[in-house]
Design a protein around this motif. Structure first.
Motif, short mmCIF file in Angstrom:
data_model
loop_
_atom_site.label_atom_id
_atom_site.label_comp_id
_atom_site.label_asym_id
_atom_site.label_seq_id
_atom_site.Cartn_x
_atom_site.Cartn_y
_atom_site.Cartn_z
N LYS A 61 17.16 -14.84 9.73
CA LYS A 61 16.03 -13.90 9.74
C LYS A 61 16.19 -12.87 8.63
O LYS A 61 15.23 -12.54 7.93
CB LYS A 61 15.97 -13.20 11.10
N THR A 62 17.40 -12.39 8.42
CA THR A 62 17.67 -11.40 7.37
C THR A 62 17.42 -12.02 5.99
O THR A 62 16.84 -11.37 5.12
CB THR A 62 19.13 -10.89 7.48
N ARG A 63 17.84 -13.25 5.80
CA ARG A 63 17.59 -13.94 4.52
C ARG A 63 16.10 -14.06 4.25
O ARG A 63 15.64 -13.85 3.12
CB ARG A 63 18.21 -15.34 4.54
N SER A 64 15.36 -14.42 5.28
CA SER A 64 13.92 -14.58 5.13
C SER A 64 13.27 -13.25 4.73
O SER A 64 12.43 -13.20 3.83
CB SER A 64 13.32 -15.09 6.44
N LYS A 65 13.68 -12.18 5.40
CA LYS A 65 13.14 -10.85 5.07
C LYS A 65 13.52 -10.45 3.65
O LYS A 65 12.70 -9.90 2.92
CB LYS A 65 13.65 -9.80 6.05
N LEU A 66 14.74 -10.74 3.26
CA LEU A 66 15.19 -10.41 1.90
C LEU A 66 14.37 -11.17 0.86
O LEU A 66 13.94 -10.59 -0.14
CB LEU A 66 16.68 -10.73 1.74
N GLU A 67 14.11 -12.44 1.10
CA GLU A 67 13.30 -13.23 0.18
C GLU A 67 11.89 -12.65 0.06
O GLU A 67 11.34 -12.54 -1.03
CB GLU A 67 13.26 -14.69 0.61
N ASP A 68 11.32 -12.25 1.20
CA ASP A 68 9.98 -11.64 1.18
C ASP A 68 9.99 -10.34 0.39
O ASP A 68 9.08 -10.08 -0.41
CB ASP A 68 9.49 -11.38 2.61
N LEU A 69 11.02 -9.53 0.62
CA LEU A 69 11.11 -8.26 -0.11
C LEU A 69 11.30 -8.48 -1.61
O LEU A 69 10.73 -7.76 -2.43
CB LEU A 69 12.24 -7.40 0.46
N GLU A 70 12.09 -9.48 -1.98
CA GLU A 70 12.28 -9.79 -3.40
C GLU A 70 10.96 -10.20 -4.04
O GLU A 70 10.66 -9.80 -5.17
CB GLU A 70 13.33 -10.90 -3.57
N LYS A 71 10.16 -10.98 -3.33
CA LYS A 71 8.84 -11.38 -3.85
C LYS A 71 7.94 -10.16 -4.02
O LYS A 71 7.27 -10.02 -5.04
CB LYS A 71 8.18 -12.38 -2.91
N ARG A 72 7.95 -9.28 -3.02
CA ARG A 72 7.11 -8.08 -3.11
C ARG A 72 7.52 -7.19 -4.27
O ARG A 72 6.66 -6.68 -5.00
CB ARG A 72 7.17 -7.30 -1.80
N VAL A 73 8.80 -7.00 -4.46
CA VAL A 73 9.28 -6.17 -5.57
C VAL A 73 8.89 -6.81 -6.89
O VAL A 73 8.44 -6.13 -7.82
CB VAL A 73 10.82 -5.96 -5.48
N SER A 74 9.05 -8.13 -6.97
CA SER A 74 8.68 -8.85 -8.20
C SER A 74 7.20 -8.66 -8.51
O SER A 74 6.81 -8.42 -9.65
CB SER A 74 9.02 -10.32 -8.05
N GLU A 75 6.35 -8.75 -7.47
CA GLU A 75 4.90 -8.55 -7.65
C GLU A 75 4.59 -7.11 -8.08
O GLU A 75 3.70 -6.88 -8.89
CB GLU A 75 4.16 -8.90 -6.36
#
Length: 87
Positions: A61-75
């Motif tokens: 779950k933490t990995r999934s959240k981290l991936e989502d946050l990385e995408k948001r920061v990239s955007e």
């Protein structure tokens, strides 16, 4: 921690592996095996399978959240990098 029944089973199997000529020592050896196993295993930092599985799910779950946050920061960074490239 480690299941006491499993320790008893291991100690019993070790005692059963004793040559027939030493059967009179079998009970003492089984008790000693049990004590040694209990002592050695209690020193290890073990978790139950259930605890392991819970932590595995938390990590996923933490990995999934981290991936989502990385995408948001990239955007969020994309418009900033586009502006600096134009200048």
């Amino acid at each position: 921690m480690f299941d006491p029944k499993a320790i008893d089973d291991i100690a019993n199997r070790l005692a059963s592996a004793i040559p027939p000529g030493l059967n009179n020592f079998k009970e003492d050896l089984e008790k000693n095996f049990h004590a040694i196993l209990q002592s050695a295993l209690s020193k290890l930092d073990l978790v139950t399978r259930e605890e392991f599985e819970v932590q595995k799910m938390v990590l996923a779950k933490t990995r999934s959240k981290l991936e989502d946050l990385e995408k948001r920061v990239s955007e969020m960074e994309k418009p900033l990098t586009d502006k600096t490239e134009e200048a």
